[in-house]
Design a protein around this motif. Structure first.
Motif, mmCIF file in Angstrom:
data_model
loop_
_atom_site.group_PDB
_atom_site.id
_atom_site.type_symbol
_atom_site.label_atom_id
_atom_site.label_comp_id
_atom_site.label_asym_id
_atom_site.label_seq_id
_atom_site.Cartn_x
_atom_site.Cartn_y
_atom_site.Cartn_z
ATOM 1 N N TYR A 29 12.623 4.629 5.638
ATOM 2 C CA TYR A 29 13.083 3.694 4.610
ATOM 3 C C TYR A 29 12.574 4.159 3.248
ATOM 4 N N TYR A 30 13.313 3.817 2.205
ATOM 5 C CA TYR A 30 12.857 4.132 0.847
ATOM 6 C C TYR A 30 11.641 3.280 0.505
ATOM 7 N N LYS A 31 10.708 3.874 -0.208
ATOM 8 C CA LYS A 31 9.518 3.120 -0.599
ATOM 9 C C LYS A 31 9.828 2.032 -1.607
ATOM 10 N N SER A 32 10.752 2.299 -2.520
ATOM 11 C CA SER A 32 11.022 1.359 -3.610
ATOM 12 C C SER A 32 12.360 0.644 -3.449
ATOM 13 N N ASP A 33 12.873 0.593 -2.230
ATOM 14 C CA ASP A 33 14.148 -0.073 -1.971
ATOM 15 C C ASP A 33 14.032 -0.812 -0.645
ATOM 16 N N THR A 34 14.988 -1.688 -0.377
ATOM 17 C CA THR A 34 14.964 -2.443 0.876
ATOM 18 C C THR A 34 15.656 -1.700 2.011
ATOM 19 N N HIS A 35 16.389 -0.629 1.693
ATOM 20 C CA HIS A 35 17.261 0.002 2.678
ATOM 21 C C HIS A 35 16.624 1.211 3.351
ATOM 22 N N TRP A 36 17.175 1.535 4.524
ATOM 23 C CA TRP A 36 16.760 2.787 5.159
ATOM 24 C C TRP A 36 17.314 3.971 4.386
ATOM 25 N N TYR A 52 7.715 -1.251 8.555
ATOM 26 C CA TYR A 52 6.494 -0.787 7.877
ATOM 27 C C TYR A 52 5.554 -1.956 7.540
ATOM 28 N N PRO A 53 5.207 -2.784 8.507
ATOM 29 C CA PRO A 53 4.320 -3.917 8.207
ATOM 30 C C PRO A 53 2.911 -3.491 7.825
ATOM 31 N N GLU A 54 2.530 -2.265 8.191
ATOM 32 C CA GLU A 54 1.172 -1.799 7.899
ATOM 33 C C GLU A 54 0.922 -1.625 6.408
ATOM 34 N N TYR A 55 1.997 -1.566 5.613
ATOM 35 C CA TYR A 55 1.841 -1.398 4.171
ATOM 36 C C TYR A 55 1.958 -2.714 3.401
ATOM 37 N N ILE A 56 2.188 -3.800 4.108
ATOM 38 C CA ILE A 56 2.263 -5.117 3.466
ATOM 39 C C ILE A 56 0.850 -5.665 3.297
ATOM 40 N N PRO A 57 0.501 -6.207 2.128
ATOM 41 C CA PRO A 57 -0.833 -6.818 1.965
ATOM 42 C C PRO A 57 -1.104 -7.844 3.064
ATOM 43 N N LYS A 58 -2.295 -7.800 3.622
ATOM 44 C CA LYS A 58 -2.623 -8.582 4.802
ATOM 45 C C LYS A 58 -2.420 -10.076 4.611
ATOM 46 N N LYS A 59 -2.569 -10.568 3.395
ATOM 47 C CA LYS A 59 -2.459 -12.009 3.182
ATOM 48 C C LYS A 59 -1.048 -12.525 3.425
ATOM 49 N N TYR A 60 -0.060 -11.614 3.457
ATOM 50 C CA TYR A 60 1.325 -12.043 3.629
ATOM 51 C C TYR A 60 1.777 -12.052 5.087
ATOM 52 N N ASP A 62 0.833 -1.197 0.000
ATOM 53 C CA ASP A 62 0.000 0.000 0.000
ATOM 54 C C ASP A 62 0.871 1.252 0.000
ATOM 55 N N ASN A 63 0.280 2.356 -0.424
ATOM 56 C CA ASN A 63 0.939 3.661 -0.387
ATOM 57 C C ASN A 63 2.252 3.668 -1.174
ATOM 58 N N ASP A 64 2.299 2.914 -2.273
ATOM 59 C CA ASP A 64 3.454 2.865 -3.181
ATOM 60 C C ASP A 64 4.684 2.193 -2.574
ATOM 61 N N TYR A 65 4.520 1.426 -1.516
ATOM 62 C CA TYR A 65 5.654 0.699 -0.927
ATOM 63 C C TYR A 65 5.870 -0.620 -1.663
ATOM 64 N N LEU A 66 7.140 -0.930 -1.915
ATOM 65 C CA LEU A 66 7.526 -2.204 -2.508
ATOM 66 C C LEU A 66 8.313 -3.003 -1.475
#
Length: 235
Positions: free
Chosen positions: A213-220, A164-172, A103-107
């Motif tokens: 953390y970056y939205k489109s990266d794994t790093h802070w 940022y677990p709140e932006y992960i799709p709930k099924k995961y 959600d919110n453009d987070y990858l």
């Protein structure tokens, strides 16, 4: 203009558009300066193969040329960006197996070999033997550093999934147990004197002030790195 002429004109326009679409990538390939590196993919592009009449070279040429053309196909980067845009924004689906669209453009990174989401769900715990092995490794490091007069601090840097677990799709993220980090820290605090710095809480607090953390990266990002470094210094 009679209907026959209108029909012929429309066919001519359609044919012209078709030829334009077909020839545009080839023209782009032939007329543009060839790059050797893909900035987006961070890899070397396949070079033009050298043609030779030797049997081995002739056998390998078609495959090598196909790799070259695939990498240098005209408007390739634009087509890839368009495809990614449609998949992500139109279908909310990642076109890459190792990435989940949140959600919110987070990858979020989803390497199945790393078992990231299994760990988040608490279904991939350490065994007692594994905990003992890690304890022994770390205590031997601490013992050697103590002899050298060096302070040993074991620092855990949390991934974006944890902050940022709140932006992960709930099924995961159905939770069914402790994470490996929870399990490990609890075990070490009970059974060892190795100093541990868990950066999860400082970064969870930091994100309340601004994005860590970056939205489109794994790093802070710079803010997340600053908070982590300051916490490390103060420990």
């Amino acid at each position: 203009m009679n209907k026959l002429n209108v029909h012929r004109l429309s066919e001519l326009i359609l044919l012209s558009l078709f030829m334009l679409v077909i020839l545009a990538p080839l023209s782009k390939t032939l007329l543009s300066q060839q790059s050797t590196m893909s900035a987006g993919e961070k890899r070397n592009l396949s070079p033009m193969p050298i043609f030779s009449l030797e049997a081995k070279s002739l056998a390998q040429f078609p495959e090598q040329f196909e790799k070259y053309y695939n990498d240098h196909f005209g408007f390739r980067d634009s087509f890839i960006k368009l495809y990614l845009f449609i998949m992500v924004n139109g279908f909310q689906t990642s076109p890459v197996d190792k990435v989940i669209v949140g959600d919110n453009d987070y990858l979020f990174y989803n390497d199945k070999a790393a078992k990231i989401f299994e760990d988040i769900q608490g279904i991939n715990p350490f065994t007692q033997d594994e905990l003992k092995i890690w304890k022994g490794i770390l205590e031997r490091k601490k013992e050697w550093l103590d002899k050298e007069g060096i302070k040993y601090l074991l620092v855990f840097s949390p991934n974006k999934h944890t902050i940022y677990p709140e932006y992960i799709p709930k099924k995961y993220i159905p939770r069914s147990g402790k994470t490996r980090l929870d399990q490990f820290i609890e075990y070490m605090k009970t059974n060892s004197d190795v100093a541990i710095l868990d950066l999860r809480e400082p970064l969870l607090q930091a994100k309340l002030e601004k994005q860590a953390y970056y939205k489109s990266d794994t790093h802070w990002n710079d803010w997340g790195a600053y908070v982590a470094s300051q916490t490390n210094i103060e420990t």
